[in-house]
Design an enzyme around this catalytic site. Structure first.
Site, short mmCIF file in Angstrom:
data_model
loop_
_atom_site.label_atom_id
_atom_site.label_comp_id
_atom_site.label_asym_id
_atom_site.label_seq_id
_atom_site.Cartn_x
_atom_site.Cartn_y
_atom_site.Cartn_z
N MET A 4 0.81 -1.22 0.00
CA MET A 4 0.00 0.00 0.00
C MET A 4 0.85 1.27 0.00
O MET A 4 0.30 2.37 -0.02
CB MET A 4 -0.90 0.01 1.23
CG MET A 4 -1.94 -1.10 1.26
SD MET A 4 -3.13 -0.97 -0.08
CE MET A 4 -3.89 0.60 0.31
N ARG A 5 2.17 1.14 0.03
CA ARG A 5 2.99 2.34 0.10
C ARG A 5 2.80 3.22 -1.13
O ARG A 5 2.81 4.45 -1.04
CB ARG A 5 4.47 1.97 0.27
CG ARG A 5 5.38 3.18 0.43
CD ARG A 5 6.81 2.80 0.71
NE ARG A 5 6.98 2.32 2.07
CZ ARG A 5 7.40 1.11 2.40
NH1 ARG A 5 7.68 0.24 1.44
NH2 ARG A 5 7.54 0.74 3.65
N ALA A 6 2.61 2.60 -2.30
CA ALA A 6 2.43 3.39 -3.52
C ALA A 6 1.19 4.26 -3.44
O ALA A 6 1.20 5.42 -3.87
CB ALA A 6 2.35 2.46 -4.73
#
Length: 670
Positions: free
Chosen positions: A275-277
């Protein structure tokens, strides 16, 4: 956008300038990784940014640059409550050298004072210096992995922790992280790439007029640095004020549900991990709106954020080049734009519109026809070699890579940190103790106490604590893993192309290259065919480059095995002078045959014994196939002082029987 970077204004680096400025507006974006060929002013652009950052207010005398309005309650120089005098100074740009130590990065504790006096005497490192400024890492891909892990963890948490034998110090470390790298010198691991918020690719312009302007500006700066800076002072001041205004506007920017859905849909469509993107894209889109002076995130902000935040996160394996399909991006954003398209033609390419049935030029799927690009060319992808003229056969593609058995160099080395062979390193399991050579970094507590205990009465000990002196301190010796130089020596003669063998051989070498990438090795490639041997790739950290050279490797001609071995021996001799601590592993890929010239087999044997005499670890990948086998590769492995494995035995899941690593021992020629 007017440029505050006069040296890079004319070489097409708008994305680089924008990415740096967005991080200046919102450091939460997560920093910038700048990828590009040498000589593209990557470092110049980063250094120019430091002059644009607004000045910062710091608590007077605080070595950790605490903000007087919100001082760090855990500051080692604190407490600063209530805050005292403060001073204003320019934001710092701190450079992390490639050869820096862990103590230089995070700081160091005085272990001797901690043991003898019970006080935390802490010397701040570069992370403390960079707090509320810029931390710049040139050639970040050459930085040791454990240092990259430390600085990325600090950037993510906003704090740095120093732990030494039960004594710990924590301080704030919030900075704009900027790294530059030349991909030709090696890639970052995918998990490290993902920790950088944005990535941009830069390249020098090929337009003569633009290159002329770059040279003019550089010469003008050399002739009169002060006058050149004054010429750009007004524009830099305007950009600095715009950064301040964008920072003030940032908390007011609204990221609506529609924009969030576009961000989530884009990340899902491009199959990025985790989910970092999504989070980075949301922060980047918000910063873009603030930079433009808006309080609402628009679709154009989401698109630009995707172009900066996603390309480096799409790499599915180490040999995939970063990039983003912009047509697919536009299609995804349009699909989730929330616009009502009910009045549009539901089938614009229906009858009479060019859709429906495939046109005469098209194939069954309308993708270019029976002669289109979708069909592989002769000799490409079908595993069948084709003649390319002059007895040379065109390159064939490699078979699918597989997980290989671990090949390692025997003994214990002292090379660069990696994941292949045993080595004495700063990190790993403790195996013993010794007197420190220079500053003490890893205390061996038990050995220190044991050394000091016999002298307590003579030193007049009267209290419960030990009386510790410098001579008592012991440095822990640790064993970890090192990276090696894996030199591939590949037989590209005509015999290797028989029975489609080269497809399997390239697949095996590609698999070993993937293994070398994961184990942080340097690699080199020597090929031999016809009448000579060539250094297809000098030793480098760029495994991608080795894979590209392997893909285009042609075959054909005789088998000058001795020439290949002698060329490899010469490569190792030169590399030993450049990097004496890095041990080598030679991987010879051949069927063992030697042709051409007088006594080719005997000459190859004499060349092989040179490696054994130097104690070079080696493994021969036996590519011989067919019902009748001569076993020449096994004999050659004996001359080398190494081990022979077949292509099947090279697989990690092979049941053929090779369970042990390379056992290459030095065999001195009689």
């Amino acid at each position: 956008m007017s440029t505050p970077f006069p040296f890079t204004a004319v070489v097409g680096q708008d994305d680089l300038r924008l990415a740096l400025l967005l991080n200046a507006v919102s450091p939460a974006v997560g920093g910038v990784l700048v990828r590009g060929e040498k000589g593209t002013a990557k470092s110049t652009a980063v250094r120019a940014l430091s002059a644009l950052l607004p000045a910062v207010d710091v608590v007077a005398g605080c070595r950790f640059s605490c903000d007087p309005a919100a001082p760090d309650p855990a500051c080692p120089d604190g407490p600063h409550n209530p805050p005292g005098a403060f001073e204003s100074r320019p934001a710092r740009m701190v450079e992390l050298p490639v050869g820096a130590s862990e103590d230089r990065l995070v700081g160091a504790l005085d272990i001797e004072r901690a043991l003898a006096e019970g006080v935390k005497a802490f010397e701040p490192g570069l992370l403390a210096d960079a707090h509320r400024g810029i931390l710049y890492v040139d050639e970040v891909n050459l930085l040791h992995d454990h240092l990259v892990d430390l600085l990325l963890d600090a950037a993510a948490m906003g704090a740095s922790y120093v732990e030494r034998e039960g004594v710990s110090v924590r301080h704030a470390a919030k900075f704009l992280l900027v790294g530059t790298m030349n991909p030709e010198e090696g890639e970052l691991r995918p998990q490290l790439l993902d920790r950088f918020g944005l990535t941009v690719e830069v390249a020098a312009s090929r337009e003569p007029d633009q290159r002329v302007e770059v040279v003019r500006r550089r010469l003008a700066y050399d002739d009169d640095p002060a006058g050149f800076a004054a010429r750009w002072a007004d524009e830099e001041s305007a950009v600095r004020q715009r950064i301040v205004a964008a920072r003030e506007l940032l908390p007011k920017v609204r990221l609506g549900d529609g924009a969030l859905r576009q961000i989530a849909a884009t990340c899902a469509a491009f199959e990025v991990d985790g989910m970092r993107a999504d989070i980075v894209m949301a922060r980047t889109a918000t910063a873009l709106a603030a930079w433009a002076g808006r309080t609402e995130v628009l679709a154009e902000d989401v698109r630009q954020a995707a172009l900066l935040a996603l390309p480096h996160r799409r790499r599915r394996n180490p040999f995939d080049a970063p990039g983003l399909d912009e047509d697919r991006l536009d299609q995804t954003l349009e699909e989730f734009s929330g616009e009502d398209r009910s009045d549009d033609d539901p089938d614009p390419d229906g009858p009479g519109g060019g859709g429906g049935q495939p046109q005469p030029d098209e194939g069954p799927q309308g993708d270019g026809g029976s002669d289109g690009a979708a069909r592989p060319e002769a000799g490409e992808g079908d595993g069948v070699p084709r003649q390319a003229g002059g007895g040379e056969q065109a390159p064939v593609r490699a078979a699918e890579p597989f997980r290989t058995k671990v090949l390692s160099v025997p003994g214990i080395g002292e090379g660069a940190a990696g994941r292949r062979s045993r080595a004495r390193t700063e990190h790993g399991r403790t195996t013993g103790a010794r007197r420190p050579r220079g500053a003490l970094t890893k205390l061996h507590l038990a050995a220190t106490v044991q050394a000091a205990a016999p002298h307590q009465r003579a030193r007049g000990r009267s209290g419960p604590g030990l009386v510790i002196r410098r001579d008592d301190l012991r440095q822990a010796t640790r064993e970890g893993r090192e990276g090696n130089l894996v030199l591939f020596v590949v037989d590209a003669s005509g015999s290797m192309a028989a029975r489609q063998r080269m497809t399997a051989v390239k697949g095996a070498v590609l698999s070993l290259l993937l293994d070398a990438y994961q184990r942080r090795d340097k690699v080199g490639l020597v090929t031999f065919r016809g009448s000579a041997a060539d250094v297809a790739l000098p030793p480098t950290s760029s495994v991608d480059a080795a894979a590209a050279r392997l893909e285009s490797l042609p075959t054909g001609g005789r088998t000058p095995l001795a020439a290949g071995l002698l060329k490899a021996h010469d490569v190792l001799r030169v590399e030993r002078l450049r990097d004496p601590a890095r041990r080598a592993l030679v991987v010879l890929v051949t069927d063992g045959r030697a042709t051409g010239g007088p006594e080719p087999v005997a000459l190859a044997g004499r060349a092989a014994r040179l490696f054994a005499a130097d104690g070079v670890a080696s493994v021969v990948v036996d590519c011989e196939s067919g019902p009748v086998r001569l076993g020449l590769a096994g004999q050659l492995a004996g001359e080398l002082g190494g081990t022979a494995v077949t292509l099947d035995e090279l697989r990690a899941d092979s049941i053929a029987g090779l369970v042990k690593d390379v056992q290459g021992r030095s065999r001195r020629a009689a």
